[in-house]
Motif scaffolding. Sequence first.
Motif, PDB file in Angstrom:
ATOM      1  N   GLN A   1     -10.260  -1.304  -2.361  1.00 53.50           N
ATOM      2  CA  GLN A   1      -9.211  -0.330  -2.083  1.00 53.50           C
ATOM      3  C   GLN A   1      -9.720   1.042  -2.510  1.00 53.50           C
ATOM      4  O   GLN A   1     -10.721   1.152  -3.231  1.00 53.50           O
ATOM      5  CB  GLN A   1      -7.914  -0.675  -2.844  1.00 53.50           C
ATOM      6  CG  GLN A   1      -8.040  -0.548  -4.332  1.00 53.50           C
ATOM      7  CD  GLN A   1      -6.717  -0.620  -5.081  1.00 53.50           C
ATOM      8  OE1 GLN A   1      -6.694  -0.492  -6.301  1.00 53.50           O
ATOM      9  NE2 GLN A   1      -5.599  -0.822  -4.405  1.00 53.50           N
TER      10      GLN A   1
ATOM     11  N   SER B   1      -5.372   4.983  -4.376  1.00 59.95           N
ATOM     12  CA  SER B   1      -4.240   4.048  -4.301  1.00 59.95           C
ATOM     13  C   SER B   1      -3.919   3.505  -5.687  1.00 59.95           C
ATOM     14  O   SER B   1      -4.753   3.527  -6.594  1.00 59.95           O
ATOM     15  CB  SER B   1      -4.580   2.879  -3.370  1.00 59.95           C
ATOM     16  OG  SER B   1      -4.876   3.336  -2.074  1.00 59.95           O
TER      17      SER B   1
ATOM     18  N   ALA C   1       1.214  -3.362   1.915  1.00 60.06           N
ATOM     19  CA  ALA C   1      -0.200  -3.076   2.138  1.00 60.06           C
ATOM     20  C   ALA C   1      -0.724  -3.867   3.327  1.00 60.06           C
ATOM     21  O   ALA C   1      -0.183  -4.911   3.683  1.00 60.06           O
ATOM     22  CB  ALA C   1      -1.013  -3.416   0.892  1.00 60.06           C
TER      23      ALA C   1
ATOM     24  N   ASP D   1      -5.489  -0.032   4.196  1.00 60.61           N
ATOM     25  CA  ASP D   1      -5.394  -0.044   2.739  1.00 60.61           C
ATOM     26  C   ASP D   1      -6.510  -0.830   2.062  1.00 60.61           C
ATOM     27  O   ASP D   1      -7.036  -0.415   1.022  1.00 60.61           O
ATOM     28  CB  ASP D   1      -4.044  -0.649   2.324  1.00 60.61           C
ATOM     29  CG  ASP D   1      -2.870   0.139   2.876  1.00 60.61           C
ATOM     30  OD1 ASP D   1      -2.925   1.379   2.832  1.00 60.61           O
ATOM     31  OD2 ASP D   1      -1.914  -0.500   3.356  1.00 60.61           O
TER      32      ASP D   1
END
Length: 291
Positions: free
Chosen positions: A116, A120, A148, A196
């Motif tokens: 990721q 985030s 996500a 994501d």
Amino acid sequence: MNLPSLLRVLIFTFILCVSGFVNSAPIHFIIDSESFKTFFEKDSKPVNMHEATYQLIFNQIKMIPKISIIPDLRMKYFLDSEQPTCTFYRLQTPERTNRYIFSTPTDIFLGVKLYQHKSSKPIDERFLDKVGRLTSISNFFNDETNAANLLLMSGKSYGFELDQQIEEINPISKIMISGESPNKAFLGMFLKKRVDYIIYYPTVFLHFPEEAKTLRSYPIKGSPPYMFGRIMCNNTTASQAFVTQVNQALKKLYVTDEFLNAILDFTPEDEHGHIKHIIQTKFIPEALQQG
């Protein structure tokens, strides 16, 4: 192709023909990577482990492969045909073993991780074990508190156990990508923050050192620390003969510095001792078992 490269290919091809190494039943080589195909056409310097190890393999068996670009979703059509067909650096899963034949290992995939962006929010600790591994891919993405998405390549295998977990993820959380060069598009979409999460191999980010600094990764429980890539072929007389030829070549290559360096050159330095151990304890014994 420049003139020197073209001359090398023509001379090498002439030598092969004179030496009788050209197969009477040619293998249809297929791949979904344009860069891998171009590497063999242009006689380039390897830029990844696949290119480095397969260059050694084909040099050893004195063959210049003619490779076709086939989207991953169409590969099954060709592999299930009667024409001798092979593809490269594939994982040997139980499902595939029932349908196809495999060479001994050609390269090593360090275990995949879930990636990721550091921008985030980190994954909540309730989804992690004591050593920071994600305990379940499916539990994480199916949790109602996570909005996500996970980008995946159609037809891609990450090993049996992880494939099973991915299958259990709600389809609404999965974004599938396919095409003639899915690897490039796959990584591009993630690095541009259009998705994501991705599941990917750590060695890939050796080529993107600056981008890697902006990412956060999580090992996944149930995902092996390493997996072996292999040549995968349909089960025909010609492809059986080709796999036997490749296995004989690999048996010789495993004990050479050239093969070891082809893997170490594209592996994080802190994994080098592990890689040497794998070749000694996994690759060589399997080659000896194959005879």
